[in-house]
Write a protein that holds these residues in place. Sequence first.
Motif, PDB file in Angstrom:
ATOM      1  N   UNK A  23       0.796  -1.210   0.000  1.00 24.00           N
ATOM      2  CA  UNK A  23       0.000   0.000   0.000  1.00 24.00           C
ATOM      3  C   UNK A  23       0.837   1.273   0.000  1.00 24.00           C
ATOM      4  N   UNK A  24       2.147   1.135  -0.125  1.00 24.20           N
ATOM      5  CA  UNK A  24       3.040   2.302  -0.133  1.00 24.20           C
ATOM      6  C   UNK A  24       3.266   2.768  -1.565  1.00 24.20           C
ATOM      7  N   UNK A  25       3.113   4.055  -1.805  1.00 26.06           N
ATOM      8  CA  UNK A  25       3.309   4.606  -3.147  1.00 26.06           C
ATOM      9  C   UNK A  25       4.798   4.760  -3.420  1.00 26.06           C
ATOM     10  N   UNK A  26       5.259   4.192  -4.547  1.00 26.70           N
ATOM     11  CA  UNK A  26       6.683   4.236  -4.909  1.00 26.70           C
ATOM     12  C   UNK A  26       6.909   5.410  -5.849  1.00 26.70           C
ATOM     13  N   UNK A  27       7.502   6.478  -5.341  1.00 27.23           N
ATOM     14  CA  UNK A  27       7.696   7.678  -6.146  1.00 27.23           C
ATOM     15  C   UNK A  27       8.870   7.516  -7.115  1.00 27.23           C
ATOM     16  N   UNK A  28       8.849   8.325  -8.154  1.00 27.74           N
ATOM     17  CA  UNK A  28       9.926   8.325  -9.150  1.00 27.74           C
ATOM     18  C   UNK A  28      11.065   9.211  -8.654  1.00 27.74           C
ATOM     19  N   UNK A  29      12.291   8.691  -8.694  1.00 30.80           N
ATOM     20  CA  UNK A  29      13.477   9.454  -8.278  1.00 30.80           C
ATOM     21  C   UNK A  29      14.120  10.155  -9.464  1.00 30.80           C
ATOM     22  N   UNK A  30      14.088   9.510 -10.651  1.00 34.33           N
ATOM     23  CA  UNK A  30      14.703  10.112 -11.837  1.00 34.33           C
ATOM     24  C   UNK A  30      14.136   9.463 -13.099  1.00 34.33           C
ATOM     25  N   UNK A  36      12.675   4.746 -15.940  1.00 34.48           N
ATOM     26  CA  UNK A  36      12.508   5.462 -14.679  1.00 34.48           C
ATOM     27  C   UNK A  36      13.310   4.771 -13.577  1.00 34.48           C
ATOM     28  N   UNK A  37      13.785   5.567 -12.644  1.00 33.41           N
ATOM     29  CA  UNK A  37      14.451   5.060 -11.437  1.00 33.41           C
ATOM     30  C   UNK A  37      13.554   5.410 -10.267  1.00 33.41           C
ATOM     31  N   UNK A  38      13.133   4.403  -9.518  1.00 35.17           N
ATOM     32  CA  UNK A  38      12.200   4.594  -8.423  1.00 35.17           C
ATOM     33  C   UNK A  38      12.942   4.852  -7.111  1.00 35.17           C
ATOM     34  N   UNK A  39      12.230   5.481  -6.173  1.00 35.30           N
ATOM     35  CA  UNK A  39      12.809   5.681  -4.842  1.00 35.30           C
ATOM     36  C   UNK A  39      13.155   4.346  -4.191  1.00 35.30           C
ATOM     37  N   UNK A  40      12.352   3.326  -4.485  1.00 37.38           N
ATOM     38  CA  UNK A  40      12.636   2.004  -3.908  1.00 37.38           C
ATOM     39  C   UNK A  40      13.965   1.452  -4.421  1.00 37.38           C
ATOM     40  N   UNK A  41      14.305   1.755  -5.699  1.00 39.92           N
ATOM     41  CA  UNK A  41      15.609   1.326  -6.234  1.00 39.92           C
ATOM     42  C   UNK A  41      16.748   1.976  -5.459  1.00 39.92           C
ATOM     43  N   UNK A  42      16.571   3.264  -5.183  1.00 37.29           N
ATOM     44  CA  UNK A  42      17.591   4.004  -4.426  1.00 37.29           C
ATOM     45  C   UNK A  42      17.685   3.458  -3.003  1.00 37.29           C
ATOM     46  N   UNK A  43      16.527   3.235  -2.390  1.00 36.66           N
ATOM     47  CA  UNK A  43      16.502   2.763  -0.998  1.00 36.66           C
ATOM     48  C   UNK A  43      17.084   1.364  -0.848  1.00 36.66           C
ATOM     49  N   UNK A  44      16.904   0.549  -1.890  1.00 35.77           N
ATOM     50  CA  UNK A  44      17.499  -0.796  -1.851  1.00 35.77           C
ATOM     51  C   UNK A  44      19.011  -0.715  -1.710  1.00 35.77           C
TER      52      UNK A  44
END
Length: 430
Positions: A23-30, A36-44
């Motif tokens: 239920x968490x929205x994954x925002x776009x980082x770039x 697209x690169x997602x915030x989840x990719x960065x956080x990983x």
Amino acid sequence: MKACIFLFFYIFTSMFHVLAKDNHIDHIAAIVNDQIILNSDVNKVLLLLKKEGRDFKIPLRNNFLKEKVVQKLIVDSLILQEANRMNVKVTAEQIDSVIKNIAIKKNISFEELKNHILFHNLHDHLFYDNYMKNVEKLLKIKIIQDYELRKRVNISEKEITFIFKKLIENNKKLKKINLSYILLPFSKKDSDNIIKNRKEIAENIVNKLQKGYNFEELFINCKKNRSIFLVKKSFWMHFLDIQNHFSETLNIFKNGQILGPFLGDKGFYILKVNDIKNNNEKIETEFYMQHCLIKPSMILTDIESKNNIFSIYKNIKKRLYNFDDAVQNLSHDSYSSNKKGDLGWISKELFSFDFNKELLYLNKNEISKPIKSNFGWHIFKLLDKRQVDRFYNFTKKQAYNILLNQKMKLEKHKWIEELKNIAYIKIISS
């Protein structure tokens, strides 16, 4: 800088973590072109760095490491897009080779590593497919990067020679030299005539030594005459320390060498080189060989192989046929038999047997008695010998690699900037 280097390994050799709940929205980082690169990719990546407990020196500015991660993911995305554009493919065999190398480094088997990926980390949601996809990405980046950068890099023989000479010079500076010296001392208070006289005596002594006069006898005679000479025998010094005593450049290269006269801090020195240590020059003998090989197999025991090779050897000695006939018709080395058993230039390190005992004393065009190695039973024929300086060969390769690494770093920076200039890149602030 350390952070950037470390990121590359972990982005492409580690498995991605599932961080966010459904239920968490994954925002776009770039956005990078159509990717697209997602915030989840960065956080990983940030989580992986944290899990490893890496101690990075991070500036006080907020989100510094996160910004570095985003920049690295952008660069990797650009390179992967270029690899896909050029239709770079990675085979299952290449991926297996990488996994096997990882297993070897971890000192476990290939299957054990696969099981570790599949089962050991299930509670962390690490999945085998993701691991393999990341290895594939890493290989794609390496393939396209090596191709592009090597195409751009040119290294001339002149550049290699320049670096090579510097490496050799640095090696010489590390040498320790065993010296003896004869010193004709003078002080600043002495007249010009006394100094001139000392210099002439020193020059006469060197002339005698160069014509074959025995240094040890001269040393003993000078030792008796303490009013004119000071002497010191057999002491060790580093080359740099010796050089610092003299304004002239010393060229020390062999035992028994006579140097001088040199003007030092106490007078005129005559040096004799007794020994040189820490000189990495390594002269070795290489041998140009042919061979006839009989290999044990499922249908030929080791004893039968031995009997066969001795029978061949006896027939050659009896001149029933010559060595070349034996190689062409009887040798089990199909690769070399088409080249008359030619093994090229080889060194004794390639053989498991006592090389010195078996082959070192062969004459040119002479064949050896049958010899057993890990490959089977051989008869060797010596075609030629040569002296090779392994240190100099190694140093020349080292010079080439230094230049290659320097130029590839420079060209990589240029290449990445070119990719960025023609790409659409938008970083979205969170």
